[in-house]
Design a protein around this motif. Structure first.
Motif, PDB file in Angstrom:
ATOM      1  N   GLU A 196       0.834  -1.197   0.000  1.00  0.00           N
ATOM      2  CA  GLU A 196       0.000   0.000   0.000  1.00  0.00           C
ATOM      3  C   GLU A 196       0.875   1.255   0.000  1.00  0.00           C
ATOM      4  N   ASP A 197       0.293   2.360  -0.444  1.00  0.00           N
ATOM      5  CA  ASP A 197       0.981   3.640  -0.399  1.00  0.00           C
ATOM      6  C   ASP A 197       0.950   4.148   1.045  1.00  0.00           C
ATOM      7  N   THR A 198       2.122   4.206   1.667  1.00  0.00           N
ATOM      8  CA  THR A 198       2.194   4.564   3.086  1.00  0.00           C
ATOM      9  C   THR A 198       2.851   5.915   3.316  1.00  0.00           C
ATOM     10  N   GLN A 199       2.976   6.721   2.268  1.00  0.00           N
ATOM     11  CA  GLN A 199       3.656   8.005   2.435  1.00  0.00           C
ATOM     12  C   GLN A 199       2.920   8.894   3.445  1.00  0.00           C
ATOM     13  N   ASP A 200       1.609   9.043   3.260  1.00  0.00           N
ATOM     14  CA  ASP A 200       0.837   9.883   4.179  1.00  0.00           C
ATOM     15  C   ASP A 200       0.765   9.242   5.567  1.00  0.00           C
ATOM     16  N   ALA A 201       0.619   7.927   5.608  1.00  0.00           N
ATOM     17  CA  ALA A 201       0.559   7.242   6.896  1.00  0.00           C
ATOM     18  C   ALA A 201       1.871   7.393   7.657  1.00  0.00           C
ATOM     19  N   PHE A 202       3.003   7.366   6.942  1.00  0.00           N
ATOM     20  CA  PHE A 202       4.290   7.555   7.597  1.00  0.00           C
ATOM     21  C   PHE A 202       4.405   8.962   8.178  1.00  0.00           C
ATOM     22  N   ALA A 203       3.980   9.956   7.391  1.00  0.00           N
ATOM     23  CA  ALA A 203       4.031  11.330   7.886  1.00  0.00           C
ATOM     24  C   ALA A 203       3.177  11.495   9.144  1.00  0.00           C
ATOM     25  N   GLU A 204       1.996  10.897   9.137  1.00  0.00           N
ATOM     26  CA  GLU A 204       1.117  10.979  10.312  1.00  0.00           C
ATOM     27  C   GLU A 204       1.742  10.251  11.503  1.00  0.00           C
ATOM     28  N   PHE A 205       2.367   9.106  11.244  1.00  0.00           N
ATOM     29  CA  PHE A 205       3.018   8.357  12.325  1.00  0.00           C
ATOM     30  C   PHE A 205       4.136   9.184  12.961  1.00  0.00           C
ATOM     31  N   MET A 206       4.939   9.835  12.150  1.00  0.00           N
ATOM     32  CA  MET A 206       6.039  10.636  12.692  1.00  0.00           C
ATOM     33  C   MET A 206       5.511  11.851  13.444  1.00  0.00           C
TER      34      MET A 206
END
Length: 658
Positions: A196-206
């Motif tokens: 899956e595309d996790t770019q936005d999810a990674f930003a939210e996680f950080m």
């Protein structure tokens, strides 16, 4: 007036701007020298970055430093320090508790002493049995609690450097924050593993949990790399212990993490990371020895360092197909080997990029290779060496723009036409001008004024072009007897001479071992000796005949360089047949190709290397049969003989139409 104050330190913005740049042309010439000496082209290019140009610091030096650091890391200490440290704390806690109990007379004290006497020898089991023990000594209770709290802190801090401060509180709120972070992290990794595309999810996680990651990874891949290396180091530690020590440490860690969600989430995180980075040394143990017992954190740090050094050794080795200097982790080099080593890698990278940018090398799936530009320089160097051996001799012709312009004067002239490049006939040109003025009725002959119609050019012989086939022996004996380098130098020199000074000629280089094949300059420079036996001159002459017939208007010339009589020939099915000593069928097939070339009108000259009597008899018979000549040069004189023979023959070539 306030004085200015300055502080000076190490340059940290990339490669040292004051470091002298590598000389790219010198690097190309260094590679060329080694190729002309008979070395493999790919080996020469690879050694350029391994040793560094002009014997500077290259990858080999960096690898030696990495290997030395690895040996030092293996002597840093014993990996069972977490178990022995827990045992020491337990012994100290029990001893302190016994001292306290000896001062009491109640039955509870005697019962507790019996409990302590009955403790199992296993540290992990003893710690478990003491979980519900009512400690009489506060100091002993603190020592016991230090076993589990310290190990729990070490385990979690080893995975997440940013948790060091958070875990000091040890309250339920901190545990909830850690559990919340681990749950979100495992969810992020699971989504990434599914593609899956996790770019936005990674930003939210950080944004939510960035405090736990002081290294501030830029992408989810960077996050996975950092976490996976730490998790792999923890797994390596377990694999490096004996079975008994492994069981002890595993049970202690389980007790330290407790029955809450933390233990399960860490196990799930390890499984996710192992699936995402299966190439890390998860199951590999190390044998470390030293004067000190390393605690859990120090032991895993040492193993992580060893794993990173192993990665660096592989990257610096450049052994895998398609390896480039871009594969080297410069940040890891700087961490482990220092800033100067990282600068060396950056300079080598810049050298490779500059070689490619200036067009000296190109990259194919097998690695770097010399470009046509570099091959021309290599050929020019080879030709210069040959011409240096021809000192005092006439060098032959100069660069040509027109095939007829380089011929010898024949004594006649003709009117000049636009585009002619033949030399001006000065005497006839001035005579034409004087006669034209007289015909116009002018009595003044001086000054002489030239008009376009006055010019005449001297006629020259228009030399015939030549089709030249240079057949070079590629059998292993050429390499074993030190003839590989001179053979390459000779072929490259002749190729460059034809391309620059006799462009009307057509040269084909043909290499022959068990089979023969046509070679370009690049292929010739890169070719390496083959252990397969066979000297298939018949196949080489067959290919030479095809080259000559493709240029029917050119004078046919065949030059053969060999150190052995023919031992292989082509069968009717196209397969090569090898036999030693040579079979009559092989000799007969080779002589048939000689006869074909002779009937076609080809000049066949042979250059015999070595003193093989059988080869001497064969080449003498071929020369007599074809009307060619035999030369027996020393290997160092091969280039001079071949080039000089070609230049002499070229100079005496008949004019076209004669």
């Amino acid at each position: 007036m306030r004085a200015n104050r300055f502080r000076y330190g190490a340059w940290r913005e990339g490669p040292d701007p004051l470091a002298p740049p590598y000389d790219v042309r010198a690097a190309v010439d260094e590679v060329g020298e080694r190729v002309l000496a008979g070395e493999s082209l790919r080996d020469a290019l690879r050694d350029l970055v391994r040793r560094g140009p002009q014997d500077g610091r290259g990858l080999d030096d960096l690898r030696a430093r990495a290997r030395r650091l690895r040996r030092e890391a293996l002597r840093r200490g014993n990996l069972d320090g977490a178990v022995t440290g827990a045992q020491a704390l337990l012994d100290q806690a029990v001893a302190t508790e016994r001292d306290e109990l000896r001062g009491r007379d109640d039955e509870t004290a005697r019962f507790n002493e019996a409990v302590l006497d009955a403790l199992p020898r296993s540290t992990a089991q003893a710690v478990r049995e003491l979980a519900g023990y009512e400690w009489a000594s506060d100091e002993a209770r603190a020592l016991y609690q230090q076993i589990l709290d310290g190990l729990r802190r070490d385990v979690v801090e080893q995975r997440f450097a940013g948790l060091r401060d958070a875990l000091r509180g040890g309250d339920s709120a901190t545990d909830a924050r850690v559990a919340d972070m681990l749950r979100d992290l495992n969810d992020l990794l699971a989504r990434h593993a599914r593609g899956e595309d996790t770019q936005d999810a990674f930003a939210e996680f950080m944004n939510r949990h960035g405090e736990f990651f002081p290294e501030r990874p830029d992408t989810v891949e960077d996050l996975i790399d950092a976490l996976a290396r730490r998790a792999a180091a923890a797994e390596q530690l377990m694999r490096s212990l004996s079975p008994q020590q492994r069981q002890e440490l595993g049970e202690l860690i389980d007790q330290a993490l407790g029955d809450g969600p933390l233990r399960g989430q860490l196990a799930e995180l390890t499984d996710n990371l192992r699936a995402l980075r299966p190439n890390l040394p998860w199951g590999r143990g190390e044998r470390m020895r030293g004067p000190d017992d390393l605690g859990y954190g120090d032991a895993t740090a040492a193993l992580g360092e060893l794993a990173e050094l192993d990665d660096l050794l592989e990257q610096l080795g450049q052994e895998h197909p398609g390896a480039t200097l871009d594969d080297v982790d410069v940040e890891a080099v700087e961490r482990r080997l220092g800033r100067s080593a990282a600068d060396d890698v950056r300079r080598l990278r810049e050298l490779e990029r500059e070689l490619r940018r200036q067009g000296w090398v190109s990259r194919d799936p097998g690695g770097l290779t010399l470009s046509p530009k570099a091959l021309r320089r290599l050929g020019r160097t080879a030709l210069a060496r040959v011409f240096a051996d021809l000192a005092g001799r006439r060098r032959g012709e100069h660069d040509l723009r027109d095939a007829g312009a380089a011929g010898d004067l024949v004594g006649s002239s003709r009117r000049w036409h636009f585009g002619d490049e033949q030399p001006i006939d000065v005497v006839r040109t001035i005579g034409n001008a004087v006669r034209r003025r007289a015909a116009e009725g002018s009595t003044a002959t001086l000054p002489v004024r030239l008009h376009p119609e006055d010019f005449e050019v001297a006629e020259t012989e228009r030399r015939a072009s030549a089709a030249v086939a240079l057949c070079v022996d590629l059998s292993y004996s050429m390499f074993a007897d030190g003839r590989w380098g001179p053979m390459k130098q000779t072929a490259l020199a002749l190729s460059h001479l034809v391309a620059t000074q006799f462009p009307q000629d057509s040269l084909q280089i043909i290499g022959f071992g068990r089979y023969a094949l046509a070679l370009s300059q690049g292929e010739l420079a890169a070719i390496e000796p083959d252990l397969v036996q066979g000297t298939n001159l018949q196949h080489a002459l067959k290919l030479a005949g095809r080259h000559l017939r493709r240029h029917p208007g050119s004078e046919p010339v065949v030059l053969v360089v060999t150190d052995g009589e023919p031992t292989a020939h082509l069968e009717d099915d196209g397969e090569a047949y090898f036999a030693w000593p040579p079979l009559p069928e092989t000799v007969r097939a080779t002589v048939e190709e000689v006869d074909h070339l002779t009937r076609y009108g080809a000049t066949l000259n042979l250059f015999m290397l070595g003193e093989d009597p059988s080869l001497r008899r064969f080449v003498d018979a071929v020369a007599q049969r074809s009307g060619g000549r035999v030369f027996s040069p020393d290997v160092a004189d091969l280039g001079r003989y071949v080039v000089d023979d070609y230049v002499r023959a070229r100079r005496g070539r008949r004019p076209a139409g004669s």
